[in-house]
Design an enzyme around this catalytic site. Structure first.
Site, PDB file in Angstrom:
ATOM      1  N   LEU A  79      35.406  45.477  41.347  1.00 45.97           N
ATOM      2  CA  LEU A  79      36.136  45.741  40.101  1.00 45.97           C
ATOM      3  C   LEU A  79      37.599  45.523  40.430  1.00 45.97           C
ATOM      4  O   LEU A  79      38.036  45.822  41.559  1.00 45.97           O
ATOM      5  CB  LEU A  79      35.949  47.206  39.676  1.00 45.97           C
ATOM      6  CG  LEU A  79      34.636  47.613  39.013  1.00 45.97           C
ATOM      7  CD1 LEU A  79      34.646  49.104  38.709  1.00 45.97           C
ATOM      8  CD2 LEU A  79      34.417  46.821  37.731  1.00 45.97           C
ATOM      9  N   ASP A  80      38.375  45.063  39.459  1.00 40.39           N
ATOM     10  CA  ASP A  80      39.809  44.890  39.694  1.00 40.39           C
ATOM     11  C   ASP A  80      40.445  46.240  40.017  1.00 40.39           C
ATOM     12  O   ASP A  80      39.920  47.289  39.626  1.00 40.39           O
ATOM     13  CB  ASP A  80      40.493  44.335  38.434  1.00 40.39           C
ATOM     14  CG  ASP A  80      39.944  42.973  38.044  1.00 40.39           C
ATOM     15  OD1 ASP A  80      39.432  42.267  38.926  1.00 40.39           O
ATOM     16  OD2 ASP A  80      40.022  42.637  36.850  1.00 40.39           O
ATOM     17  N   SER A  81      41.612  46.200  40.640  1.00 41.90           N
ATOM     18  CA  SER A  81      42.300  47.445  41.002  1.00 41.90           C
ATOM     19  C   SER A  81      42.585  48.308  39.760  1.00 41.90           C
ATOM     20  O   SER A  81      42.464  49.527  39.802  1.00 41.90           O
ATOM     21  CB  SER A  81      43.589  47.070  41.734  1.00 41.90           C
ATOM     22  OG  SER A  81      44.526  48.057  41.601  1.00 41.90           O
ATOM     23  N   LYS A 109      38.221  40.024  31.309  1.00 41.36           N
ATOM     24  CA  LYS A 109      39.589  39.864  30.785  1.00 41.36           C
ATOM     25  C   LYS A 109      39.822  38.423  30.327  1.00 41.36           C
ATOM     26  O   LYS A 109      40.397  38.173  29.275  1.00 41.36           O
ATOM     27  CB  LYS A 109      40.618  40.236  31.862  1.00 41.36           C
ATOM     28  CG  LYS A 109      40.593  41.727  32.212  1.00 41.36           C
ATOM     29  CD  LYS A 109      41.489  42.000  33.399  1.00 41.36           C
ATOM     30  CE  LYS A 109      41.388  43.443  33.840  1.00 41.36           C
ATOM     31  NZ  LYS A 109      41.873  43.662  35.187  1.00 41.36           N
ATOM     32  N   HIS A 132      38.084  38.299  37.361  1.00 36.78           N
ATOM     33  CA  HIS A 132      38.696  38.756  36.086  1.00 36.78           C
ATOM     34  C   HIS A 132      37.898  38.278  34.860  1.00 36.78           C
ATOM     35  O   HIS A 132      38.485  37.973  33.813  1.00 36.78           O
ATOM     36  CB  HIS A 132      40.117  38.198  35.935  1.00 36.78           C
ATOM     37  CG  HIS A 132      41.121  38.792  36.886  1.00 36.78           C
ATOM     38  ND1 HIS A 132      40.962  40.010  37.501  1.00 36.78           N
ATOM     39  CD2 HIS A 132      42.344  38.340  37.290  1.00 36.78           C
ATOM     40  CE1 HIS A 132      42.005  40.262  38.261  1.00 36.78           C
ATOM     41  NE2 HIS A 132      42.852  39.275  38.171  1.00 36.78           N
TER      42      HIS A 132
END
Ligand code: URA
Length: 261
Positions: free
Chosen positions: A105-107, A192, A189
């Site tokens: 997962l992204d930060s 997004k 990503h």
């Protein structure tokens, strides 16, 4: 189980490296059946004796599987010089050697991260061939539009020309602009970039499920749960987006609180 060298057993079933194990043995921190053992070359049968390290029993020989509810700012790695890592959220008793996050997962994203020391299982989960679904609760900057579901289901083309697999998505009947989206692949990503290609913007992203395993709504941000054998099977199954959305809507305020928002 066959006999195994004590130092190897300790390195396999504790978070310590081989050199740390050497020091622990030297310090007298290891006991076999209640008696201090300093000789790491001794062969023992772990099923026949009880070994403790710094007073704690060793992890069982079975693979460890757990989920964490990742807070913002943590990264999906086992070590990093600048950021806290998700493995640090796992209690020491489960933090076995080789434990790693299966998927990213992204930060700035939050929610469910699955960790295991079982490389085969992680491979089955992540391999594009298996298409294990992943469910994301997303907050949007602009209202959901009716055309989104159809465009996502047809397979979006991202700004850089990448063609995505068909994805399922639906708006949620809750206060605010939230939707649930289900992907069967994991590109950089991706959520997004998909919403950006639709002309919207993802303002928050919380993973709420992987395969048939749903993040418990009451697991606090930063919390960790061991996943037992039966639930590992569930992980590789599918859950329908309708069932997941019902659960999210029913427990919406808990999910928001435990996403740290
Ligand atoms: N898609 C994203 O854009 N970010 C994540 O963290 C996961 C999926």
């Amino acid at each position: 189980m066959a006999s195994i060298r004590l130092d190897k057993l300790l390195a396999d079933r504790t978070p310590h490296s081989r050199s740390e194990v050497k020091q622990l043995l030297r310090r007298g921190a290891v006991q076999v059946d209640g008696i201090c053992e300093k000789d790491g070359t001794r062969h023992i049968d772990p099923d026949a004796v009880t070994v403790t390290c710094e007073g704690r029993p060793l992890a069982s020989g079975a693979h460890v599987c757990c989920i964490v509810n990742k807070p913002q700012g943590y990264i999906c790695a086992t070590e990093d010089k600048r950021h806290p890592v998700v493995t640090s959220l796992v209690p020491e008793a489960l933090r076995v050697r080789g434990l790693f996050p299966a998927g990213r997962l992204d930060s700035d994203s939050t929610g469910m991260v699955f960790l295991t020391d079982d490389g085969d299982l992680a491979h089955r989960m992540l391999s594009p061939r298996h298409h294990v679904p992943k469910f994301y609760l997303i907050g949007l900057a602009r209202p959901w539009e009716d055309s989104y579901a159809e465009q996502l289901a047809a397979g979006m083309t991202l700004a850089d020309g990448t063609v995505c697999l068909p994805a399922e998505a639906m708006p949620l009947p809750v206060e605010g602009q939230y939707a649930l989206i289900c992907l069967r692949e994991g590109r950089y990503h991706q959520v997004k970039r998909m919403l950006a290609a639709l002309g919207n913007h993802v303002s928050s992203l919380h993973r709420v499920g992987i395969g048939g395993l749903i993040l418990p709504p009451d697991l606090p941000s930063g919390g960790c749960l061991e996943v037992l054998h039966n639930d590992v099977e569930t992980l590789l199954k599918c859950q329908s987006i309708g069932v997941v959305s019902g659960l999210i809507v029913t427990n919406f305020s808990s999910y928001l609180i435990n996403a740290g928002r």
